[in-house]
Design a protein around this motif. Sequence first.
Motif, PDB file in Angstrom:
ATOM      1  N   MET A  72       0.852  -1.191   0.000  1.00  0.00           N
ATOM      2  CA  MET A  72       0.000   0.000   0.000  1.00  0.00           C
ATOM      3  C   MET A  72       0.884   1.236   0.000  1.00  0.00           C
ATOM      4  O   MET A  72       2.096   1.148   0.219  1.00  0.00           O
ATOM      5  N   ALA A  73       0.244   2.380  -0.227  1.00  0.00           N
ATOM      6  CA  ALA A  73       0.973   3.640  -0.238  1.00  0.00           C
ATOM      7  C   ALA A  73       1.543   3.937   1.152  1.00  0.00           C
ATOM      8  O   ALA A  73       1.013   3.482   2.161  1.00  0.00           O
ATOM      9  N   VAL A  74       2.602   4.688   1.149  1.00  0.00           N
ATOM     10  CA  VAL A  74       3.309   5.068   2.386  1.00  0.00           C
ATOM     11  C   VAL A  74       3.131   4.035   3.506  1.00  0.00           C
ATOM     12  O   VAL A  74       3.485   2.873   3.336  1.00  0.00           O
ATOM     13  N   ASP A  75       2.604   4.452   4.635  1.00  0.00           N
ATOM     14  CA  ASP A  75       2.532   3.507   5.762  1.00  0.00           C
ATOM     15  C   ASP A  75       1.129   2.948   5.969  1.00  0.00           C
ATOM     16  O   ASP A  75       0.791   2.507   7.059  1.00  0.00           O
ATOM     17  N   HIS A  76       0.329   2.941   4.928  1.00  0.00           N
ATOM     18  CA  HIS A  76      -1.049   2.499   5.120  1.00  0.00           C
ATOM     19  C   HIS A  76      -1.166   1.037   5.518  1.00  0.00           C
ATOM     20  O   HIS A  76      -2.054   0.659   6.268  1.00  0.00           O
ATOM     21  N   ARG A  77      -0.264   0.222   5.007  1.00  0.00           N
ATOM     22  CA  ARG A  77      -0.335  -1.189   5.365  1.00  0.00           C
ATOM     23  C   ARG A  77       0.002  -1.375   6.844  1.00  0.00           C
ATOM     24  O   ARG A  77      -0.524  -2.252   7.516  1.00  0.00           O
ATOM     25  N   ARG A  78       0.866  -0.535   7.315  1.00  0.00           N
ATOM     26  CA  ARG A  78       1.202  -0.578   8.738  1.00  0.00           C
ATOM     27  C   ARG A  78      -0.005  -0.198   9.586  1.00  0.00           C
ATOM     28  O   ARG A  78      -0.281  -0.802  10.616  1.00  0.00           O
ATOM     29  N   ILE A  79      -0.737   0.791   9.132  1.00  0.00           N
ATOM     30  CA  ILE A  79      -1.935   1.217   9.861  1.00  0.00           C
ATOM     31  C   ILE A  79      -2.997   0.130   9.820  1.00  0.00           C
ATOM     32  O   ILE A  79      -3.670  -0.142  10.813  1.00  0.00           O
ATOM     33  N   LEU A  80      -3.112  -0.512   8.675  1.00  0.00           N
ATOM     34  CA  LEU A  80      -4.058  -1.628   8.569  1.00  0.00           C
ATOM     35  C   LEU A  80      -3.669  -2.729   9.562  1.00  0.00           C
ATOM     36  O   LEU A  80      -4.528  -3.284  10.251  1.00  0.00           O
ATOM     37  N   ALA A  81      -2.391  -3.002   9.649  1.00  0.00           N
ATOM     38  CA  ALA A  81      -1.920  -4.012  10.600  1.00  0.00           C
ATOM     39  C   ALA A  81      -2.273  -3.604  12.032  1.00  0.00           C
ATOM     40  O   ALA A  81      -2.704  -4.432  12.843  1.00  0.00           O
ATOM     41  N   THR A  82      -2.125  -2.335  12.319  1.00  0.00           N
ATOM     42  CA  THR A  82      -2.481  -1.836  13.648  1.00  0.00           C
ATOM     43  C   THR A  82      -3.961  -2.069  13.932  1.00  0.00           C
ATOM     44  O   THR A  82      -4.343  -2.512  15.020  1.00  0.00           O
ATOM     45  N   GLY A  83      -4.781  -1.796  12.940  1.00  0.00           N
ATOM     46  CA  GLY A  83      -6.213  -1.985  13.107  1.00  0.00           C
ATOM     47  C   GLY A  83      -6.585  -3.439  13.315  1.00  0.00           C
ATOM     48  O   GLY A  83      -7.394  -3.777  14.192  1.00  0.00           O
ATOM     49  N   ILE A  84      -5.988  -4.304  12.529  1.00  0.00           N
ATOM     50  CA  ILE A  84      -6.284  -5.732  12.660  1.00  0.00           C
ATOM     51  C   ILE A  84      -5.858  -6.232  14.035  1.00  0.00           C
ATOM     52  O   ILE A  84      -6.590  -6.949  14.714  1.00  0.00           O
ATOM     53  N   ALA A  85      -4.689  -5.824  14.443  1.00  0.00           N
ATOM     54  CA  ALA A  85      -4.196  -6.256  15.755  1.00  0.00           C
ATOM     55  C   ALA A  85      -5.140  -5.789  16.858  1.00  0.00           C
ATOM     56  O   ALA A  85      -5.508  -6.561  17.748  1.00  0.00           O
ATOM     57  N   ARG A  86      -5.557  -4.556  16.774  1.00  0.00           N
ATOM     58  CA  ARG A  86      -6.451  -4.021  17.792  1.00  0.00           C
ATOM     59  C   ARG A  86      -7.758  -4.799  17.831  1.00  0.00           C
ATOM     60  O   ARG A  86      -8.266  -5.149  18.895  1.00  0.00           O
ATOM     61  N   LEU A  87      -8.279  -5.089  16.651  1.00  0.00           N
ATOM     62  CA  LEU A  87      -9.554  -5.797  16.595  1.00  0.00           C
ATOM     63  C   LEU A  87      -9.414  -7.221  17.131  1.00  0.00           C
ATOM     64  O   LEU A  87     -10.278  -7.714  17.856  1.00  0.00           O
TER      65      LEU A  87
END
Lengths: 314, 314
Positions: free
Chosen positions: A209-224
Amino acid sequence: MNAKDETDQRHDVQVELIAVVTAIIDGQPVALTISRGSALPSGPFELGHRSLQAGLRNWVEQQTGHPLGYVEQLYTFADRDRMAEDHARRAISISYLGLTRDENTEYQSKRDWRSWYGYFPWEDHRTAQPPVIEQTILPRLRHWADEAGAGNREERWQRVALCFGLDGRAWNEELVLQRYELLYEAGLVPEARRNREAGRDETVPGNQMAVDHRRILATGIARLRTKIKYRPVVFEVMPPVFTLLHLQRAVEALAGRPVHKQNFRRLIEQQELVEETGKTTAETGGRPAKLFRFRPAVLVERTVAGTKLPIAKA
Amino acid sequence: MNAKDETDQRHDVQVELIAVVTAIIDGQPVALTISRGSALPSGPFELGHRSLQAGLRNWVEQQTGHPLGYVEQLYTFADRDRMAEDHARRAISISYLGLTRDENTEYQSKRDWRSWYGYFPWEDHRTAQPPVIEQTILPRLRHWADEAGAGNREERWQRVALCFGLDGRAWNEELVLQRYELLYEAGLVPEARRNREAGRDETVPGNQMAVDHRRILATGIARLRTKIKYRPVVFEVMPPVFTLLHLQRAVEALAGRPVHKQNFRRLIEQQELVEETGKTTAETGGRPAKLFRFRPAVLVERTVAGTKLPIAKA
DNA sequence: TCCTGATATGCTCAAAGTGAGTATAAACAG
DNA sequence: CTGTTTATACTCACTTTGAGCATATCAGGA
């Protein structure tokens, strides 16, 4: 105007809102994306927005055509991936996790849902451990560990072992972010190789994904994946009426691991999270399944108190 | 300059960093304050700061004279308590939780540590349920519930019951924020009565703070009480060497509730969180206690994996 | 010296919670 | 009516927890 000078003194920054919006479609956990799956939806925090959450809801609803149910703040970043360091102006990003059901078929075409596991193929352990781990990831991480100085070799490999459940350790589905960061650090995701030679064969499968979006997605998945164990958030992605197996499949999709059916039912009923509607459905193939709905009273109680799901607790 | 016009279009905002810094002094959980206990330390995010955390560490170290160990982001707020709504400019606050030991006596005078429980007298259940709950809080919350319309009366009282562990429910020490918000909503804390008649006798005991700082402190305490159960963060507030009872007292101080001694020791040793130093101390009164230190290896492991403490899990 | 009081530390046990398996019921396709 | 499929009920061993009892080791005073 004096106000403008003051502005500069105060080092004002731009604020970007960015969302990980998740739903379950056909049993798959999906995230809302833009630009053909290469970015998460995001937009600036504007004067018209009453609050941060209001701003976020505002344009997510605009994009998807229906309201977000559950919204929760994830993290606030500054200066991620700044290109020009001499810029006197800065930006921060506030990320959110949103849950929704994709009921509305009208705007379907506007929405670009993508499976989590297209971005993180190594995270889906529902049927079995994904072969990509043994075949590609571990060999390359082994290489990465070995190329470290004598002092760090052991430490690196221990991190790998922890993240991927090696040496008899159990797979911990909550470590989504740690795993992504490990791969990033090892230069095994394209996002980490921007300035290096674009050796595609040295990376690991998974859409970038662009810039750090995949990292943010990972953060969201982990949180969920963490939250699902102690708050009744699964119901935010469920239709109003469902069978217990549907519910189980949703939990499995999010947790990325199989769940023992009988124990799952025991816990759900024990906690009185759901109630029977009195009807059944025969659409499931075998014996007709009872239809349930979320117990509304629980919304008050459990938001404050806890919930349990039969997933190994970290 | 064109840049300035662009600035205005982009609706830039000011960013404030605000910290809940906690330590344990003489067995009491304390927070770092300014203005004689009426505010949390905070400062603007400036151009010189490399990152948000760097900015925070920067001026906290400046104030306290020693480095922050553990730092974790709490929450990002916007437009809290704005006074003039017509202002075209906005501000957001990013709050952090920090843990430290107050070893350095040199700067002692500069620091203004205040006990948590001065702000939240109803949160300290170490010896017994604080009398203020039965004597003041519950009667006034009862009144608040009763004065609601018929529809809301039940709902209000149920929230009270959940928050304070009534009707056979157990006290849940994690609900610090919910309890504060309940009292706020009921108009029982001075912060909520800014625009109303200053009827002091209608509030509840507990020191107030400026704007929403007490709310942020509550957020920090809640986060810490949750985190302490599954991450080895207690050690951040411990001296390098300690007895198991010291450790237990620290956990009790933070959790605000007593802990079963034998079970506490069992869990700590089972998980190999600590190792013996080989020495003992006779300063504890009776039989000399073994001195322990935190097992350094755990720092790598448990940061990623989990920990357990014998505190009822929500 | 020998209690007494205080804390440290080891050990036991029952109750509750959890993981995993077996058995039975109710539909449908042929 | 038989085989297949899914739903649902019940059992059982094992682990984890909460809580109490017992013993060890010191200081200090009788």
